[in-house]
Design a protein around this motif. Structure first.
Motif, PDB file in Angstrom:
ATOM      1  N   ASN A  56       0.822  -1.206   0.000  1.00  0.00           N
ATOM      2  CA  ASN A  56       0.000   0.000   0.000  1.00  0.00           C
ATOM      3  C   ASN A  56       0.859   1.261   0.000  1.00  0.00           C
ATOM      4  O   ASN A  56       1.810   1.376   0.757  1.00  0.00           O
ATOM      5  CB  ASN A  56      -0.912  -0.013   1.233  1.00  0.00           C
ATOM      6  N   LEU A  57       0.517   2.207  -0.841  1.00  0.00           N
ATOM      7  CA  LEU A  57       1.298   3.446  -0.885  1.00  0.00           C
ATOM      8  C   LEU A  57       0.585   4.600  -0.189  1.00  0.00           C
ATOM      9  O   LEU A  57       1.117   5.225   0.713  1.00  0.00           O
ATOM     10  CB  LEU A  57       1.586   3.868  -2.332  1.00  0.00           C
ATOM     11  N   HIS A  58      -0.636   4.893  -0.635  1.00  0.00           N
ATOM     12  CA  HIS A  58      -1.275   6.158  -0.217  1.00  0.00           C
ATOM     13  C   HIS A  58      -2.321   5.979   0.872  1.00  0.00           C
ATOM     14  O   HIS A  58      -3.022   6.913   1.200  1.00  0.00           O
ATOM     15  CB  HIS A  58      -1.934   6.825  -1.423  1.00  0.00           C
ATOM     16  N   GLY A  59      -2.449   4.750   1.380  1.00  0.00           N
ATOM     17  CA  GLY A  59      -3.473   4.482   2.384  1.00  0.00           C
ATOM     18  C   GLY A  59      -4.618   3.690   1.770  1.00  0.00           C
ATOM     19  O   GLY A  59      -4.771   3.629   0.546  1.00  0.00           O
ATOM     20  N   HIS A  60      -5.417   3.094   2.650  1.00  0.00           N
ATOM     21  CA  HIS A  60      -6.551   2.271   2.195  1.00  0.00           C
ATOM     22  C   HIS A  60      -7.740   3.175   1.866  1.00  0.00           C
ATOM     23  O   HIS A  60      -7.892   4.249   2.435  1.00  0.00           O
ATOM     24  CB  HIS A  60      -6.926   1.268   3.290  1.00  0.00           C
ATOM     25  N   ASN A  61      -8.566   2.660   0.973  1.00  0.00           N
ATOM     26  CA  ASN A  61      -9.814   3.355   0.666  1.00  0.00           C
ATOM     27  C   ASN A  61      -9.577   4.776   0.170  1.00  0.00           C
ATOM     28  O   ASN A  61     -10.312   5.701   0.537  1.00  0.00           O
ATOM     29  CB  ASN A  61     -10.663   3.402   1.949  1.00  0.00           C
ATOM     30  N   HIS A  62      -8.566   4.952  -0.654  1.00  0.00           N
ATOM     31  CA  HIS A  62      -8.235   6.298  -1.125  1.00  0.00           C
ATOM     32  C   HIS A  62      -9.303   6.755  -2.122  1.00  0.00           C
ATOM     33  O   HIS A  62      -9.576   6.058  -3.105  1.00  0.00           O
ATOM     34  CB  HIS A  62      -6.863   6.286  -1.795  1.00  0.00           C
ATOM     35  N   PRO A  63      -9.918   7.915  -1.884  1.00  0.00           N
ATOM     36  CA  PRO A  63     -11.052   8.297  -2.742  1.00  0.00           C
ATOM     37  C   PRO A  63     -10.679   8.384  -4.228  1.00  0.00           C
ATOM     38  O   PRO A  63     -11.483   8.012  -5.087  1.00  0.00           O
ATOM     39  CB  PRO A  63     -11.477   9.659  -2.198  1.00  0.00           C
ATOM     40  N   LYS A  64      -9.458   8.824  -4.516  1.00  0.00           N
ATOM     41  CA  LYS A  64      -9.095   8.977  -5.941  1.00  0.00           C
ATOM     42  C   LYS A  64      -8.908   7.613  -6.598  1.00  0.00           C
ATOM     43  O   LYS A  64      -9.302   7.416  -7.752  1.00  0.00           O
ATOM     44  CB  LYS A  64      -7.812   9.799  -6.077  1.00  0.00           C
ATOM     45  N   ILE A  65      -8.297   6.675  -5.881  1.00  0.00           N
ATOM     46  CA  ILE A  65      -8.096   5.346  -6.488  1.00  0.00           C
ATOM     47  C   ILE A  65      -9.434   4.619  -6.561  1.00  0.00           C
ATOM     48  O   ILE A  65      -9.760   3.987  -7.576  1.00  0.00           O
ATOM     49  CB  ILE A  65      -7.029   4.528  -5.721  1.00  0.00           C
ATOM     50  N   ASN A  66     -10.229   4.741  -5.505  1.00  0.00           N
ATOM     51  CA  ASN A  66     -11.571   4.141  -5.549  1.00  0.00           C
ATOM     52  C   ASN A  66     -12.337   4.662  -6.765  1.00  0.00           C
ATOM     53  O   ASN A  66     -12.972   3.905  -7.501  1.00  0.00           O
ATOM     54  CB  ASN A  66     -12.378   4.510  -4.293  1.00  0.00           C
ATOM     55  N   GLY A  67     -12.258   5.980  -6.955  1.00  0.00           N
ATOM     56  CA  GLY A  67     -12.993   6.609  -8.062  1.00  0.00           C
ATOM     57  C   GLY A  67     -12.521   6.083  -9.415  1.00  0.00           C
ATOM     58  O   GLY A  67     -13.319   5.792 -10.303  1.00  0.00           O
ATOM     59  N   ALA A  68     -11.203   5.941  -9.552  1.00  0.00           N
ATOM     60  CA  ALA A  68     -10.653   5.471 -10.838  1.00  0.00           C
ATOM     61  C   ALA A  68     -11.128   4.051 -11.128  1.00  0.00           C
ATOM     62  O   ALA A  68     -11.480   3.720 -12.266  1.00  0.00           O
ATOM     63  CB  ALA A  68      -9.127   5.513 -10.786  1.00  0.00           C
ATOM     64  N   ILE A  69     -11.139   3.218 -10.083  1.00  0.00           N
ATOM     65  CA  ILE A  69     -11.575   1.826 -10.296  1.00  0.00           C
ATOM     66  C   ILE A  69     -13.069   1.818 -10.652  1.00  0.00           C
ATOM     67  O   ILE A  69     -13.490   1.115 -11.575  1.00  0.00           O
ATOM     68  CB  ILE A  69     -11.278   0.960  -9.047  1.00  0.00           C
ATOM     69  N   ARG A  70     -13.842   2.631  -9.941  1.00  0.00           N
ATOM     70  CA  ARG A  70     -15.291   2.683 -10.236  1.00  0.00           C
ATOM     71  C   ARG A  70     -15.545   3.125 -11.672  1.00  0.00           C
ATOM     72  O   ARG A  70     -16.363   2.537 -12.383  1.00  0.00           O
ATOM     73  CB  ARG A  70     -15.991   3.660  -9.287  1.00  0.00           C
ATOM     74  N   ARG A  71     -14.828   4.166 -12.088  1.00  0.00           N
ATOM     75  CA  ARG A  71     -15.028   4.675 -13.457  1.00  0.00           C
ATOM     76  C   ARG A  71     -14.671   3.607 -14.488  1.00  0.00           C
ATOM     77  O   ARG A  71     -15.337   3.444 -15.503  1.00  0.00           O
ATOM     78  CB  ARG A  71     -14.183   5.944 -13.695  1.00  0.00           C
ATOM     79  N   GLN A  72     -13.606   2.851 -14.199  1.00  0.00           N
ATOM     80  CA  GLN A  72     -13.202   1.813 -15.140  1.00  0.00           C
ATOM     81  C   GLN A  72     -14.205   0.652 -15.125  1.00  0.00           C
ATOM     82  O   GLN A  72     -14.526   0.071 -16.160  1.00  0.00           O
ATOM     83  CB  GLN A  72     -11.792   1.313 -14.799  1.00  0.00           C
ATOM     84  N   LEU A  73     -14.702   0.357 -13.914  1.00  0.00           N
ATOM     85  CA  LEU A  73     -15.599  -0.779 -13.712  1.00  0.00           C
ATOM     86  C   LEU A  73     -16.833  -0.704 -14.609  1.00  0.00           C
ATOM     87  O   LEU A  73     -17.297  -1.720 -15.131  1.00  0.00           O
ATOM     88  CB  LEU A  73     -16.020  -0.795 -12.236  1.00  0.00           C
ATOM     89  N   VAL A  74     -17.355   0.513 -14.784  1.00  0.00           N
ATOM     90  CA  VAL A  74     -18.565   0.620 -15.603  1.00  0.00           C
ATOM     91  C   VAL A  74     -18.245   0.570 -17.098  1.00  0.00           C
ATOM     92  O   VAL A  74     -19.154   0.497 -17.923  1.00  0.00           O
ATOM     93  CB  VAL A  74     -19.402   1.883 -15.281  1.00  0.00           C
ATOM     94  N   LYS A  75     -16.953   0.610 -17.439  1.00  0.00           N
ATOM     95  CA  LYS A  75     -16.596   0.439 -18.859  1.00  0.00           C
ATOM     96  C   LYS A  75     -16.294  -1.038 -19.122  1.00  0.00           C
ATOM     97  O   LYS A  75     -16.992  -1.702 -19.860  1.00  0.00           O
ATOM     98  CB  LYS A  75     -15.368   1.281 -19.206  1.00  0.00           C
TER      99      LYS A  75
END
Ligand code: PLP
Length: 511
Positions: A56-75
């Protein structure tokens, strides 16, 4: 016992774990995480002091990484790299090539940027490491590098050659058969000797326990007070010379730069890496850098980067400096060493998803080009190669890493960790404290004056980590060495808590 713990006991076989011990107690079941904190199903909070096994680099549950995964998930989550390209993997490859080939900045002369005597591309025009092979984890990243280096050497030196690798004593490069072959930790590797190909090992610079270090123990990192004549470097030269005499010069030197992790957090004294890689180059060997643990800023900021962060604080009128922070994202860069293979994993996605990459040169890539019928193809790959979710997470993780906020956080964490660790020298059972940037190994001994180690059967490291867990801090030992490797977002207060839990736990060791 909690239902998930019961199911775990019933069905799961854990890695690197004596399962008889595991089954003798209720396991902690992690249910969530935020920043540097992990929460278990009973609602208890713990500091994640080894960044979830160094990922882990930036901490767990990082809003920016969560957001990126969510955005990719719907594609789309995954499509095959066998036959198709995809958007995030293409962008990530471009980004990795950029950060792996830093532009020289004033005072940072990458003078060792040579491959086989040729000038490489660190002039920023033709990148040196410009091809990226994606895989799944640290072991596969290393497997790819070893196979490529092996076949590249056969193709350039002649198909009759039997390429041989040199790696460091105590090396750990993963658990697949090639990675194990390049490893030299008897406890992990000896049982499988019959399965492996033979590699040679050379002494690694473990200053604290080096037979050539004539200094008496002091209350400081052994690298600082060692008395030696760089015999460890001389041994590398000897190995290369002897192998050349046998008529089959080493194909490659395999190493973890600046700090060997699983060997017990063994840091290299400044200058060691530059010297041994120069020797390897002078014998025509390739360099395989395993930055699975050290990559993505873990080994801290180079001296001039730290100075700039702080001088900029004083002088706000200075232009933004973010571009050249890139120079410190890999440990090799801190010693101005540019390898032919750069292997990354763990922190690539910020520690969110299993993804790895092996970067290499145009020259290696070209050796695998040919007509289809020549079968020069690199016949190697994994189902999840270039996975979109992983690549999307990695892109954002790198963006965060290069932000000024992250650079400041890392500089502060490095200082806080250093300040905290200094306080441990007063403990007689602390033999050595080895910090490289944002990772530290604290070696426990029976008495610091004699350096006498605890027998492994005494489980000193395990006991200290168990006591730390009772203080709300989680980490995992390597034998008698306690690892502190916090996520970059760890605050000053959290760092103090980690160190104080460690201090109390060491003091609770009997005898
Ligand atoms: C330096 C190094 N290389 C390779 C590996 C293997 O990585 P993975 O466990 O992701 O296969 C590790 C794992 O700890 C490591 O520390």
């Amino acid at each position: 016992m909690n239902r998930f713990a019961q199911l775990d006991h019933q069905y799961i076989w854990h890695p690197f774990t004596q399962m008889r011990n595991w089954l003798g107690r209720e396991p902690m079941v992690i249910s969530s995480g935020k920043g540097a904190v992990l929460r278990d199903v009973k609602g208890r909070d713990y500091l994640d002091a080894n960044s979830s096994i160094w990922t882990n680099l930036h901490g767990h549950n990082h809003p920016k990484i969560n957001g990126a995964i969510r955005r990719q998930l719907v594609k789309i989550s995954h499509s095959s790299a066998l036959g198709f390209a995809n958007q995030p993997a293409s962008l990530l490859a471009e980004k990795l090539v950029k950060i792996a080939n830093p532009k020289p900045v004033a005072g940072r002369d990458f003078s060792r940027d040579k491959i086989g005597g040729e000038k490489s591309g660190l002039d920023g025009v033709s990148p040196h490491l410009n091809k990226v092979f994606f895989s799944d984890d640290g072991s596969t990243a290393m497997e790819v590098a070893l196979k490529l280096a092996y076949e590249f050497t056969r193709r350039t030196r002649g198909k009759g050659t039997k390429p041989k690798f040199l790696s460091l004593d105590g090396a750990y490069h993963g658990d697949t058969v090639g990675a194990v072959s390049a490893g030299h930790i008897d406890l992990f590797h000896k049982a499988y000797a019959g399965l492996l190909f033979k590699t040679d090992k050379v002494m690694s610079p473990y200053c604290y326990r080096c037979p050539y270090n004539r200094a008496k123990p002091e209350r400081a990192d052994a690298r600082e007070y060692r008395k030696c004549n760089w015999e460890c470097v001389g041994l590398v030269e000897k190995k290369f010379a002897a192998q050349k005499k046998r008529g089959n010069p080493y194909a490659a030197l395999v190493f973890e730069p600046l700090m060997q992790g699983s060997a017990g957090m063994i840091p290299q004294p400044g200058g060691w890496l530059g010297q041994v890689t120069d020797i390897a180059r002078s014998h025509g060997a390739l360099l395989i850098a395993d930055e699975v643990m050290t990559g993505f800023g873990r080994t801290g900021l180079a001296g001039d980067d730290v100075r700039r962060v702080y001088s900029k604080e004083k002088n706000k009128s200075e232009p933004p400096y973010v571009g050249s922070y890139e120079n410190s994202l890999f440990a090799c860069q801190q010693e101005k060493v540019q390898p032919d293979f750069l292997c990354v994993a763990k922190g690539l996605t910020g520690g969110y998803l299993p993804m790895a990459a092996t970067l290499t040169t145009q020259k290696v890539f070209d050796a695998f080009l040919g007509e289809y019928s020549e079968f020069k193809t690199f016949f190697h790959g994994h189902s999840f190669t270039g996975n979109q979710l992983g690549a999307a997470a990695a892109l954002v993780s790198l963006e965060i890493l290069q932000s000024e906020k992250s650079v400041r956080q890392r500089a502060a964490l490095q200082k806080n960790l250093q300040a905290g660790l200094q306080t441990l020298w007063s403990l007689p059972k602390v033999g050595d404290i080895r910090q490289v940037g944002l990772v530290a190994g604290i070696e426990l001994v029976k008495d610091w004056r004699t350096r006498k180690p605890f027998a492994l059967g005494e489980r000193a490291g395990i006991r200290v980590c168990e006591a730390m867990a009772r203080h709300g801090v989680l980490t995992r030992p390597i034998g008698n060495v306690i690892v502190l490797m916090p996520p970059y977002c760890t605050t000053a207060e959290q760092t103090r808590k980690m160190v104080s839990a460690l201090r109390d736990s060491i003091q609770s060791l009997p005898g």
